[in-house]
Scaffold this active site. Structure first.
Site, short mmCIF file in Angstrom:
data_model
loop_
_atom_site.label_atom_id
_atom_site.label_comp_id
_atom_site.label_asym_id
_atom_site.label_seq_id
_atom_site.Cartn_x
_atom_site.Cartn_y
_atom_site.Cartn_z
N CYS A 2 -10.74 0.24 3.03
CA CYS A 2 -10.15 -0.14 4.32
C CYS A 2 -9.51 1.08 4.99
O CYS A 2 -8.75 1.82 4.37
CB CYS A 2 -9.10 -1.22 4.13
SG CYS A 2 -9.78 -2.83 3.70
N GLU B 242 -4.52 3.24 6.22
CA GLU B 242 -4.40 3.06 4.76
C GLU B 242 -5.08 4.22 4.05
O GLU B 242 -4.59 4.72 3.04
CB GLU B 242 -5.04 1.74 4.34
CG GLU B 242 -4.97 1.47 2.85
CD GLU B 242 -5.45 0.08 2.48
OE1 GLU B 242 -5.94 -0.08 1.33
OE2 GLU B 242 -5.35 -0.85 3.30
N ARG C 231 0.81 -1.22 0.00
CA ARG C 231 0.00 0.00 0.00
C ARG C 231 0.85 1.27 0.00
O ARG C 231 0.46 2.28 0.60
CB ARG C 231 -0.97 0.00 1.19
CG ARG C 231 -1.93 -1.18 1.22
CD ARG C 231 -2.82 -1.25 -0.01
NE ARG C 231 -3.69 -2.40 0.03
CZ ARG C 231 -3.43 -3.57 -0.55
NH1 ARG C 231 -2.31 -3.73 -1.25
NH2 ARG C 231 -4.28 -4.57 -0.46
#
Length: 296
Positions: free
Chosen positions: A219, A290, A166
């Site tokens: 998320c 995130e 990520r």
């Protein structure tokens, strides 16, 4: 021409439908337009902030010191130069991911099926190294086209960028900011029907376990490096369905923050902080976000 919109409302530009006003939004649809961006940035001030599709952002309320930049360069072409079953495609950063996946499926190009159901555009997906079902953008990335104020537009090879879980960055990171304008991806030949089946199965799985149709930013937290699931940690800490001021952690998946219609960024940020505190106190793990937190 570089198009400037003064004082845009982030609540109308993000999938969480939250946030106050930025300084301005600069939109471009060609590389030529980008030549005017450094001067516009000096004139307007604030922090250059790529907006992408607005799908992974939690923006604070009030006046925010950002000059948002949105890429309108779309389109995708299949390139030559790869042999056997491997093919290269070149795609503009402004192209929507669902549209790209459909384009690939129709032409029998496999490698992105795991991204089925992931919203946003290609530039944002590369910038966040988005992924799902064992696939991320770094897996298929061959090159990336970027614009920096010191060197202009250039194509970088895979060995000139950093892709991790990520996260994405330039190895030569001396520029004060950069924008992703396009990407070259490596895909492989497959039967269109098998690609269609895999995409359908991945979307159906998302619909079963994630609040796909809600106002959400995906998320909230990254899975910690200990190999645990952030969703499971939040669930065990009692945050599944936890509500505050019109915001909640989803009843369907504890790692999804949802705006139930009248939520505020203040309430959302408070829930995020409370969740981090609870998980740290119970498990000794500091969850990292995130979702991008845009605060002044």
């Amino acid at each position: 021409m570089l198009r400037i919109v003064e004082a845009p409302r982030l609540a109308s530009l993000t999938s969480l439908h939250l946030g106050g006003r930025a300084l301005a939004l600069a939109a471009f649809e060609s590389a030529v337009d980008l030549e005017a961006l450094p001067e516009a940035a000096r004139r307007i001030g604030g922090r250059i902030t790529p907006l992408g599709g607005g799908t992974n952002i939690l923006a604070a309320d009030g006046e925010l010191p950002f000059l948002l930049v949105r890429c309108g360069i779309g389109g995708v072409t299949e390139e030559t130069g790869e042999g056997g079953e491997t093919r290269l495609i070149r795609v503009g950063a402004g192209m929507k991911l669902p549209r790209l996946l459909t384009w690939c499926m129709k032409r029998g190009l496999s490698g992105l099926e795991g991204m089925a159901g992931v919203p946003g555009d290609v530039g944002g997906a590369v910038a966040g190294n988005a992924g799902a079902h064992g696939v991320d953008m770094g897996t298929v990335l061959r090159g990336v086209e970027v614009f920096t104020p010191d060197r202009g537009l250039r194509m970088l090879g895979r060995d000139e960028v950093r892709c991790a879980y990520r996260s994405f960055g330039l190895k030569d990171d001396g520029a004060p900011w950069f924008l992703i304008t396009g990407a070259v991806l490596t895909l492989r030949r497959a039967e269109p029907e098998s690609i269609r089946t895999a995409m359908r199965e991945n979307i159906e799985r998302k619909l079963r376990v994630q609040p796909v149709r809600s106002w959400s930013a995906g998320c909230v937290f990254k899975n910690p490096p200990e190999g645990l699931s952030a969703g499971k940690l939040l669930d065990e800490a009692g945050f599944r369905g936890k509500r505050l001021g019109g915001m909640c952690f989803s009843d369907r998946h504890a790692n999804f923050l949802v705006n139930e219609g009248k939520g505020s960024a203040d309430a959302a940020l408070e829930l995020v902080r409370s969740a981090q505190d609870a998980v740290r106190e119970r498990f000794g793990i500091q969850l990292q976000t995130e979702v991008k937190l845009w605060v002044s």
